[in-house]
Design a protein around this motif. Structure first.
Motif, PDB file in Angstrom:
ATOM      1  N   ALA A 202       0.846  -1.205   0.000  1.00 34.13           N
ATOM      2  CA  ALA A 202       0.000   0.000   0.000  1.00 34.13           C
ATOM      3  C   ALA A 202       0.881   1.254   0.000  1.00 34.13           C
ATOM      4  CB  ALA A 202      -0.922   0.001   1.222  1.00 34.13           C
ATOM      5  N   TRP A 203       2.002   1.189   0.721  1.00 32.24           N
ATOM      6  CA  TRP A 203       2.936   2.329   0.745  1.00 32.24           C
ATOM      7  C   TRP A 203       3.472   2.578  -0.661  1.00 32.24           C
ATOM      8  CZ3 TRP A 203       8.020   3.459  -0.372  1.00 32.24           C
ATOM      9  CH2 TRP A 203       8.567   4.606   0.226  1.00 32.24           C
ATOM     10  N   ASP A 204       3.913   1.493  -1.315  1.00 32.77           N
ATOM     11  CA  ASP A 204       4.447   1.620  -2.673  1.00 32.77           C
ATOM     12  C   ASP A 204       3.423   2.249  -3.607  1.00 32.77           C
ATOM     13  OD1 ASP A 204       7.020   0.654  -2.301  1.00 32.77           O
ATOM     14  OD2 ASP A 204       6.407  -1.445  -2.532  1.00 32.77           O
ATOM     15  N   ALA A 205       2.183   1.774  -3.511  1.00 32.11           N
ATOM     16  CA  ALA A 205       1.140   2.282  -4.403  1.00 32.11           C
ATOM     17  C   ALA A 205       0.914   3.779  -4.175  1.00 32.11           C
ATOM     18  CB  ALA A 205      -0.162   1.516  -4.188  1.00 32.11           C
ATOM     19  N   GLY A 206       0.837   4.183  -2.906  1.00 33.53           N
ATOM     20  CA  GLY A 206       0.602   5.589  -2.585  1.00 33.53           C
ATOM     21  C   GLY A 206       1.751   6.475  -3.026  1.00 33.53           C
ATOM     22  N   VAL A 207       2.964   6.059  -2.727  1.00 32.39           N
ATOM     23  CA  VAL A 207       4.146   6.854  -3.081  1.00 32.39           C
ATOM     24  C   VAL A 207       4.313   6.912  -4.600  1.00 32.39           C
ATOM     25  CG1 VAL A 207       6.675   6.855  -2.989  1.00 32.39           C
ATOM     26  CG2 VAL A 207       5.356   6.529  -0.888  1.00 32.39           C
ATOM     27  N   ASN A 208       4.184   5.760  -5.257  1.00 34.38           N
ATOM     28  CA  ASN A 208       4.377   5.722  -6.708  1.00 34.38           C
ATOM     29  C   ASN A 208       3.407   6.654  -7.441  1.00 34.38           C
ATOM     30  OD1 ASN A 208       6.337   3.840  -6.250  1.00 34.38           O
ATOM     31  ND2 ASN A 208       5.158   2.078  -7.012  1.00 34.38           N
ATOM     32  N   ALA A 209       2.162   6.681  -6.974  1.00 33.46           N
ATOM     33  CA  ALA A 209       1.152   7.505  -7.651  1.00 33.46           C
ATOM     34  C   ALA A 209       1.526   8.984  -7.608  1.00 33.46           C
ATOM     35  CB  ALA A 209      -0.218   7.280  -7.011  1.00 33.46           C
ATOM     36  N   VAL A 210       1.969   9.442  -6.423  1.00 34.67           N
ATOM     37  CA  VAL A 210       2.317  10.863  -6.301  1.00 34.67           C
ATOM     38  C   VAL A 210       3.592  11.169  -7.083  1.00 34.67           C
ATOM     39  CG1 VAL A 210       2.981  12.698  -4.678  1.00 34.67           C
ATOM     40  CG2 VAL A 210       1.137  11.107  -4.086  1.00 34.67           C
ATOM     41  N   LEU A 211       4.569  10.270  -7.003  1.00 36.81           N
ATOM     42  CA  LEU A 211       5.825  10.505  -7.730  1.00 36.81           C
ATOM     43  C   LEU A 211       5.566  10.593  -9.237  1.00 36.81           C
ATOM     44  CD1 LEU A 211       8.509   8.296  -5.905  1.00 36.81           C
ATOM     45  CD2 LEU A 211       7.925  10.708  -5.550  1.00 36.81           C
ATOM     46  N   ALA A 212       4.689   9.711  -9.730  1.00 34.39           N
ATOM     47  CA  ALA A 212       4.396   9.715 -11.163  1.00 34.39           C
ATOM     48  C   ALA A 212       3.750  11.034 -11.567  1.00 34.39           C
ATOM     49  CB  ALA A 212       3.479   8.541 -11.517  1.00 34.39           C
ATOM     50  N   GLU A 213       2.788  11.488 -10.765  1.00 37.12           N
ATOM     51  CA  GLU A 213       2.117  12.747 -11.076  1.00 37.12           C
ATOM     52  C   GLU A 213       3.087  13.920 -10.981  1.00 37.12           C
ATOM     53  OE1 GLU A 213      -1.477  13.379  -8.782  1.00 37.12           O
ATOM     54  OE2 GLU A 213      -1.775  15.350  -9.715  1.00 37.12           O
ATOM     55  N   ALA A 214       4.081  13.778 -10.101  1.00 40.85           N
ATOM     56  CA  ALA A 214       5.055  14.859  -9.901  1.00 40.85           C
ATOM     57  C   ALA A 214       6.198  14.777 -10.912  1.00 40.85           C
ATOM     58  CB  ALA A 214       5.603  14.799  -8.480  1.00 40.85           C
ATOM     59  N   THR A 215       6.104  13.862 -11.870  1.00 42.76           N
ATOM     60  CA  THR A 215       7.128  13.606 -12.895  1.00 42.76           C
ATOM     61  C   THR A 215       8.491  13.256 -12.289  1.00 42.76           C
ATOM     62  OG1 THR A 215       7.946  15.899 -13.180  1.00 42.76           O
ATOM     63  CG2 THR A 215       5.981  15.272 -14.442  1.00 42.76           C
ATOM     64  N   LEU A 216       8.458  12.664 -11.094  1.00 42.44           N
ATOM     65  CA  LEU A 216       9.701  12.246 -10.442  1.00 42.44           C
ATOM     66  C   LEU A 216       9.873  10.746 -10.651  1.00 42.44           C
ATOM     67  CD1 LEU A 216       9.110  14.234  -7.160  1.00 42.44           C
ATOM     68  CD2 LEU A 216      11.016  14.644  -8.723  1.00 42.44           C
ATOM     69  N   SER A 217      11.127  10.312 -10.740  1.00 48.58           N
ATOM     70  CA  SER A 217      11.303   8.862 -10.857  1.00 48.58           C
ATOM     71  C   SER A 217      11.599   8.270  -9.486  1.00 48.58           C
ATOM     72  CB  SER A 217      12.400   8.513 -11.861  1.00 48.58           C
ATOM     73  OG  SER A 217      13.508   9.346 -11.685  1.00 48.58           O
ATOM     74  N   ARG A 218      11.050   7.081  -9.282  1.00 52.05           N
ATOM     75  CA  ARG A 218      11.270   6.378  -8.031  1.00 52.05           C
ATOM     76  C   ARG A 218      12.705   5.861  -8.019  1.00 52.05           C
ATOM     77  NH1 ARG A 218       8.041   2.457  -4.547  1.00 52.05           N
ATOM     78  NH2 ARG A 218       9.560   0.859  -4.051  1.00 52.05           N
ATOM     79  N   PRO A 219      13.485   6.188  -6.981  1.00 56.50           N
ATOM     80  CA  PRO A 219      14.871   5.713  -6.965  1.00 56.50           C
ATOM     81  C   PRO A 219      14.905   4.187  -7.050  1.00 56.50           C
ATOM     82  CG  PRO A 219      14.521   7.360  -5.257  1.00 56.50           C
ATOM     83  CD  PRO A 219      13.184   7.030  -5.826  1.00 56.50           C
ATOM     84  N   ASP A 220      15.814   3.629  -7.876  1.00 51.58           N
ATOM     85  CA  ASP A 220      15.846   2.160  -7.971  1.00 51.58           C
ATOM     86  C   ASP A 220      16.985   1.566  -7.142  1.00 51.58           C
ATOM     87  OD1 ASP A 220      17.924   2.965  -9.482  1.00 51.58           O
ATOM     88  OD2 ASP A 220      17.163   2.180 -11.403  1.00 51.58           O
ATOM     89  N   ASP A 221      17.703   2.440  -6.433  1.00 50.24           N
ATOM     90  CA  ASP A 221      18.783   1.979  -5.573  1.00 50.24           C
ATOM     91  C   ASP A 221      18.168   1.307  -4.340  1.00 50.24           C
ATOM     92  OD1 ASP A 221      20.989   1.556  -4.100  1.00 50.24           O
ATOM     93  OD2 ASP A 221      21.603   3.654  -3.939  1.00 50.24           O
ATOM     94  N   ASP A 222      18.516   0.060  -4.093  1.00 54.50           N
ATOM     95  CA  ASP A 222      17.929  -0.635  -2.962  1.00 54.50           C
ATOM     96  C   ASP A 222      18.853  -0.680  -1.752  1.00 54.50           C
ATOM     97  OD1 ASP A 222      15.401  -1.369  -2.479  1.00 54.50           O
ATOM     98  OD2 ASP A 222      15.684  -3.506  -2.907  1.00 54.50           O
ATOM     99  N   PHE A 223      19.928   0.106  -1.795  1.00 56.74           N
ATOM    100  CA  PHE A 223      20.841   0.177  -0.651  1.00 56.74           C
ATOM    101  C   PHE A 223      20.065   0.657   0.577  1.00 56.74           C
ATOM    102  CE2 PHE A 223      23.572   2.996   1.943  1.00 56.74           C
ATOM    103  CZ  PHE A 223      24.440   2.037   2.438  1.00 56.74           C
ATOM    104  N   SER A 224      20.237  -0.006   1.709  1.00 61.66           N
ATOM    105  CA  SER A 224      19.440   0.339   2.892  1.00 61.66           C
ATOM    106  C   SER A 224      20.308   0.625   4.103  1.00 61.66           C
ATOM    107  CB  SER A 224      18.516  -0.822   3.253  1.00 61.66           C
ATOM    108  OG  SER A 224      17.547  -0.983   2.269  1.00 61.66           O
ATOM    109  N   MET A 225      19.901   1.622   4.848  1.00 61.49           N
ATOM    110  CA  MET A 225      20.510   1.913   6.146  1.00 61.49           C
ATOM    111  C   MET A 225      19.549   1.404   7.214  1.00 61.49           C
ATOM    112  SD  MET A 225      23.421   3.503   5.758  1.00 61.49           S
ATOM    113  CE  MET A 225      23.733   4.446   7.242  1.00 61.49           C
ATOM    114  N   ARG A 226      20.114   0.749   8.220  1.00 63.82           N
ATOM    115  CA  ARG A 226      19.264   0.176   9.274  1.00 63.82           C
ATOM    116  C   ARG A 226      19.925   0.354  10.627  1.00 63.82           C
ATOM    117  NH1 ARG A 226      17.883  -3.538   4.956  1.00 63.82           N
ATOM    118  NH2 ARG A 226      15.648  -3.906   5.103  1.00 63.82           N
ATOM    119  N   GLY A 227      19.183   0.130  11.683  1.00 68.04           N
ATOM    120  CA  GLY A 227      19.785   0.121  13.015  1.00 68.04           C
ATOM    121  C   GLY A 227      19.052   0.964  14.043  1.00 68.04           C
ATOM    122  N   GLY A 228      18.181   1.871  13.555  1.00 65.25           N
ATOM    123  CA  GLY A 228      17.498   2.762  14.486  1.00 65.25           C
ATOM    124  C   GLY A 228      16.689   2.025  15.542  1.00 65.25           C
ATOM    125  N   ARG A 229      16.011   0.958  15.125  1.00 62.80           N
ATOM    126  CA  ARG A 229      15.135   0.231  16.057  1.00 62.80           C
ATOM    127  C   ARG A 229      15.915  -0.431  17.187  1.00 62.80           C
ATOM    128  NH1 ARG A 229      10.796   2.939  14.942  1.00 62.80           N
ATOM    129  NH2 ARG A 229       9.721   2.446  13.019  1.00 62.80           N
TER     130      ARG A 229
END
Lengths: 256, 163
Positions: A202-229
């Motif tokens: 659901a997050w992907d769908a919501g974000v993708n829709a706005v990015l598409a309308e905003a003519t922005l491309s979704r970053p395809d880099d899957d590098f992740s930072m973790r550790g906060g939790r």
């Protein structure tokens, strides 16, 4: 169960608190007066949500081990050190330029709305109540940050490229929001918490829709930072904490 | 001191009436009872419990409101030295649906466009009543309001958001 619930609610409280603190730092520094008011109003909502979650967290901790002194929302905010904070890394990213502030808000708001909506079904009445109240505010924040993503993405060449760059800077902190660990697994299976991985599509769908309308491309880099939790934070976190906690550390229990 | 159920109910009703004297700190044209902030008053022989709920989670007025509640309740006749507790609750979540039509009318007279679910944003300018208005900012002077401008009389005004 109370100890699990304490740690789980603490995560929600820390997410709201740290984002609220970051937005509060923008008081008097917004790019225009209306946006100064908007960002600090959103920050105020986040601090209000943090107070509710952290106050509940303190009571849950006390219920789990009554020999411990009850920690109220102030004790949890001002008297913990960095490794004891368990917010997601996204919310502690520095305000940066306006695009960074908006990208952070937009990515977080999309997550917060979904998480809070799911938490309204928590079997714990207090958690469900705070979530039901908070989600109304989160939806309004999402409307605001989405409009800015549209305005900047589909704006000028300059605003487009800067919004795209900001999105890229915040993207490595997205995956952590949906990480499952032993705590979230127990929380979900016992019915008082949420499996965050179930929110992803659901997050992907919501974000993708706005990015598409905003003519922005979704970053395809899957590098992740973790550790906060688990209390491993980014370099900027300690500096922010120092400013947030200075007064209570220097003058314990001060009042005015 | 008789503390029968009848006396208790009468005192609860009386305290509710007294609480209607406390104006909302940010919107003084409405009191905290008609705002829906006061959720309940429970009287026992030794104590009074008043539950309140915030309009928005971070509403900074809540602390002042709680102080006012303690002051008004403990100063009421027949209070007889009970202890007063003010409890903050979040559920059910506060909604603008709790504002009566009378409260909405007075908001508009005061210059704040009242919440109205039948339209998106304000129904009309609270000053000249023209229907065409423009959003200036989604956020206003307090968390519960947005900032608009009238396209007919050009006056700025605040709109109480539907929540």
């Amino acid at each position: 169960m109370s100890k699990d619930q304490f740690e789980y609610v603490l995560r929600a409280g820390d997410d709201a608190l740290i984002l609220g603190q970051q937005l509060g730092l923008l008081t008097g520094h917004g790019p225009v007066i209306e946006e100064d008011i908007a960002l600090t109003n959103i920050g105020l909502d986040q601090i209000g949500q943090a107070r509710a979650w952290l106050s509940l967290a303190g009571r849950l901790e006390h219920a789990a081990s009554s020999e411990l002194t009850l920690r109220d929302e102030d004790a949890l905010t001002f008297l913990r050190d960095a490794p004891e904070f368990c917010n997601c890394l996204l919310v502690e990213r520095p305000n940066g330029d306006f695009g960074d502030t908006i990208a952070r808000q937009f990515l977080y708001d999309n997550y917060a709305v979904l998480w809070l909506e799911a938490m309204t079904a928590s079997s714990n009445d207090e958690m469900a109540g705070i979530a039901a109240k908070s989600v109304k505010e989160a939806r309004y924040h999402l409307q605001h940050s989405s409009r800015w993503v549209l305005r900047l993405g589909d704006g000028t060449t300059e605003s487009h490229s800067r919004m795209q760059a900001s999105l890229g800077r915040m993207w490595p902190y997205v995956n952590e929001l949906f990480d499952v660990d032993e705590l979230t697994t127990r929380a979900a299976s016992e019915g008082w918490g949420v499996d965050p991985s179930k929110l992803r599509s659901a997050w992907d769908a919501g974000v993708n829709a706005v990015l598409a309308e905003a003519t922005l491309s979704r970053p395809d880099d899957d590098f992740s930072m973790r550790g906060g939790r688990t209390g491993s934070h980014t370099e900027a976190f300690g500096f922010m904490l120092a400013e947030m906690q200075f007064l209570q550390r220097a003058y314990p229990d001060c009042n005015w | 001191m008789g503390a029968g159920a009848e006396d208790t109910a009468a005192l609860e009703a009386q305290l509710f009436a007294y609480l209607e004297n406390i104006p909302d700190p940010e919107i003084p044209v409405l009191n905290i009872v008609e705002m829906g902030i006061v959720r309940g008053v429970v009287v026992s022989p030794q104590s009074v419990l008043v539950t309140i709920t915030p309009t928005y989670m971070g509403c900074p007025a809540m602390d002042f409101i709680a102080e006012d509640v303690v002051r008004v309740v403990s100063g009421a006749p027949d209070f007889n030295g009970r202890t007063v507790e003010v409890k903050l609750v979040y559920s059910p979540a506060w909604t603008t649906d709790w504002l009566s039509q009378d409260a909405r009318n007075r908001l508009e007279e005061y210059g704040i466009s009242p919440p109205d679910r039948s339209v998106r944003g304000p129904k009309r300018c609270p000053h000249c009543h023209a229907p065409d208005t423009k959003l200036v900012s989604e956020f206003g002077s307090t968390a519960c309001k947005a900032h608009y401008r009238c396209l007919s009389c050009d006056e700025p005004f605040e709109h109480f958001k539907c929540l």
